[in-house]
Design an enzyme around this catalytic site. Structure first.
Site, PDB file in Angstrom:
ATOM      1  N   LYS A 117       0.804  -1.224   0.000  1.00 47.57           N
ATOM      2  CA  LYS A 117       0.000   0.000   0.000  1.00 47.57           C
ATOM      3  C   LYS A 117       0.839   1.276   0.000  1.00 47.57           C
ATOM      4  CE  LYS A 117      -4.025  -2.022   1.991  1.00 47.57           C
ATOM      5  NZ  LYS A 117      -5.241  -1.959   2.729  1.00 47.57           N
TER       6      LYS A 117
ATOM      7  N   ARG B 175      -7.175  -7.732  -9.352  1.00 47.65           N
ATOM      8  CA  ARG B 175      -7.885  -9.004  -9.569  1.00 47.65           C
ATOM      9  C   ARG B 175      -9.363  -8.702  -9.721  1.00 47.65           C
ATOM     10  NH1 ARG B 175     -10.450  -8.701  -4.722  1.00 47.65           N
ATOM     11  NH2 ARG B 175      -9.196  -7.942  -2.998  1.00 47.65           N
TER      12      ARG B 175
END
Ligand code: ADP
Length: 678
Positions: free
Chosen positions: A116, A292
């Site tokens: 992140k 994804r």
């Protein structure tokens, strides 16, 4: 297009991918762990191969074993689903090395977005707004603490490797900061094997808005509008919808452009989601990118009419994006509710067990992905299957579509009422309460909605309503009659009085008492049957009932003048049995008390500490033999994305820890021999 693909996943997403593959004429290869030998995805696939024991680390996370199966089965590509290996850059590379197409983005993009801190830095460089915060390497608590002060409380501590809300802690004041960091790091370590954290400004009254993007290998990028995923518990999504109803056209456009720019910045390919957090004034900031397919992709499919899995396969096969940005349009409103085996009243503790009864408002087999159909159910289980402690506890996803949000919310509420699950505890009642809550109906809430309205959304168990008791009693009478009729049908005496199927025939005016246990309350129901009908005397008074059991096992009845259609599941046992009564959103479980049964000697737990849920021991916090005071944390168990700390119930001594870190324990297993001074 591929001839044969392997699906490196399980549960509903594996079934979902198989669905589209079948429609496209692509053969499917499933893999399964020992716990899933008979799972729905295995039943649906053309071929299926075992890959190891139940724990994910021994099966669904074993990239080598999975690639071996793909080779053996002749699969040209692997679809990773979500979770497991879907965001594992090493696996994507291993696929490439084995000459198998990974149905997902390039390994490099996964890597860039996987952490992140790095993702935020890249996005900031690309001109995407990010939440103010600290994402440096130095994790010294003093440094972190001063960074938090600089960012300004309240802050959010987040795992760098985070996902699913794990390793995340809100901190309101400096006093709690160090503890929060320690606990976030511990959770992150056990969840991701990486205990790095970052600090962000906590956005107050935030909405979670994410944009579905797609890119092909020729450099074309599009977005398929946004989803609002602001209904969350413990920072995990529960209800998602598309589009975000309150966005203006300009905001929608700008969000879409930003997300596509983010994808371009990292040379993205395939399906991805760019997640933003929006504050009360409508500013939005990049949070992370998921490289994804998302759990909630179905709502986007409903409002765009696109089958996202089909697009994934086409793009992985080298085809161009099937549509240009101008060709993609929004139609109506879709909402998804995630149905979990969990107990909201117990802090959303995951539940496990066998699914005795499952009824959906539409059959999963009749659900069509990629279309604006009124209802859709994606699930990886069916009645008779087991929810095990090894994987995510989601039972299924219920999706609804309608021309506008108001009608979609109504449809959701109704569809949830028609959904029945008996077995592990579920969040169905909570979902129903959300769908009916005025703030949800008005689209006026933030990500704290569930916590802030916990008292209304998760009220304490109330006594069974009269209609529940009446339906339950009538069901048992009719069921008894039906069994008797079955017995009679098997005997040579067709004139047997037991053949009468109303369950009531011996005397013209028969009378009995049925006893239910409702929580701790004993409820006696007087039953009087006359030719004219059946009268039940309930705690609230008399009620006339009549009805029949349909061939589908449902009770169609009239109770006190009101027509009902109830799903009822009776599970007899030595002491009577459990009776689950479900009438739309009214659901209740009582026990039938068999007057002839003997009371169990209720087992005393003595000085033992037992596992509240099945799971894996992740930490032992004390040594054998130590004396501890009441409340001292002793052992941490983790199951299905949740850490549970078990503390000393009293001042006393830990005689012995029975399990070691890494061991799997069953629910109710004794964990620690613990002695108290007396
Ligand atoms: P994860 O990857 O663990 O799911 P995310 O970064 O996607 O974590 O955040 C999950 C949820 O946590 C968000 O949807 C939002 O509700 C909340 N959240 C994340 N960052 C912030 C923030 N800075 N302020 C307030 N809430 C946040």
């Amino acid at each position: 297009m591929f001839e044969r693909i392997l699906i490196a996943n399980r549960g509903e997403i594996a079934c979902r991918v198989i669905d589209t593959a079948k429609r496209l004429g692509v053969r499917t290869v499933a893999v399964y762990s020992e716990a899933d030998a008979n799972a729905r995805h295995v039943r649906l696939a053309d071929e299926a191969y075992p890959i190891g024991p139940a724990p994910a680390s021994d099966s669904y996370l074993r990239g080598d074993a999975i690639i071996e199966v793909a080779r053996h089965a002749g699969a040209q590509a692997i679809h990773p689903g979500y979770g497991f290996l879907s965001e594992n850059a090493g696996f994507a590379e291993a696929c490439a090395n084995a000459d198998i197409t990974f149905i997902g983005p390039p390994a490099e993009a996964i890597r860039l977005m996987g952490a992140k801190d790095q993702a935020k830095a890249i996005m900031a460089d690309a001109g995407v707004p990010v939440v103010p915060g600290y994402h440096d390497e130095n994790l010294d608590i003093k440094v972190l603490s001063s960074a938090a002060r600089k960012v300004g409380y309240p802050v959010l501590v987040k795992a760098v490797a985070g996902g699913g809300g794990r390793g995340m802690r809100q901190v309101a004041r400096e006093l709690d900061f160090a503890d929060a960091v320690a606990s976030a790091r511990r959770e992150a370590k056990s969840a991701f094997g990486d205990d790095r954290v970052l600090i962000e400004k906590l956005i107050t009254k935030p909405r979670h808005i994410e944009v579905q993007i797609f890119a092909d290998i020729r450099g074309n990028n599009v977005h398929l509008f946004e989803r609002d995923c602001s209904v969350q518990r413990r920072h995990q999504k529960v209800i998602e919808e598309a589009p975000a109803a309150k966005l203006s056209d300009e905001q929608r456009h700008s969000l879409g452009e930003t997300a596509t720019a983010a994808a371009k910045a990292i040379g993205y390919v395939g399906a991805g989601t760019v997640e933003f957090i929006a504050d009360a004034s409508g500013n939005y900031y990049f949070m992370e990118m998921n490289t994804r397919l998302q759990v909630e992709h179905g709502v986007t499919e409903m409002v765009t009419g696109v089958d996202l899995v089909e697009w994934q396969l086409r793009i992985a096969a080298g085809e161009p994006l099937p549509m240009s940005q101008e060709e993609i349009s929004l139609n109506g409103h879709a909402i998804e509710a995630r149905i979990y085996a969990e107990d909201p009243a117990a802090g959303f503790l995951p539940a496990t067990g066998s699914l005795t009864h499952v009824r959906w408002p539409i059959s999963p087999e009749a659900s069509i992905p990629g279309q604006a159909t009124a209802l859709r159910v994606d699930t990886g289980v069916a009645a008779g299957d087991e929810v095990t402690p090894f994987y995510d506890a989601m039972i299924g996803k219920l999706m609804v579509w309608a021309p506008d949000r108001t009608s979609a919310v109504q449809r959701l509420s109704r569809a949830l009422g028609e959904t029945e699950i008996v077995g592990p505890t579920t969040n169905l009642a909570l979902l129903g309460a959300i769908a009916r809550h005025p703030s949800f109906v008005a689209d006026d809430f933030d990500t704290g909605f569930i916590e802030q309205n916990a008292d209304v959304l998760m009220p304490p168990a109330a006594p069974a309503q009269a209609v529940i008791l009446a339906a339950g009693a009538l069901y048992l009478l009719l069921d008894r009659g039906r069994r008797a009729a079955e017995v009679a049908a098997g005997t040579s005496d067709p004139s047997s009085p037991w053949v009468a199927s109303n369950g009531w025939r011996l005397h013209d005016d028969a009378h009995e008492t049925m006893t239910f246990l409702d929580g701790d309350n004993t409820v006696a129901i007087e039953i009087r049957a006359r030719r004219s009908g059946i009268t039940l005397t309930l705690p609230d008074g008399d009620v006339e009932v009549s009805g029949r059991l349909d061939s589908d096992g449902r009770l169609r009845a009239v109770v006190g003048g009101i027509t009902i259609n109830a799903g009822i599941v009776f599970q007899p046992d030595t002491r009577g049995g459990t009776l689950d009564v479900m009438i739309q959103e009214l659901r209740h479980r009582v026990r039938l008390v068999d007057p002839l049964s003997v009371e169990d000697d209720s087992e005393s737990e003595g000085g033992r500490l037992t596992a509240p849920m099945p799971g894996q021991v992740t930490q032992i916090l004390a040594k054998d033999g130590v004396s501890v005071s009441r409340g001292t944390p002793l052992i941490v168990i983790e199951a299905m994305k949740m850490e549970h700390t078990i503390a000393a119930p009293a001042d006393g001594q830990v005689e012995r820890f029975i399990y070691a870190v890494g061991d799997w324990v069953d629910e109710g297993a004794t964990l620690i021999d613990f002695v108290t001074p007396d």
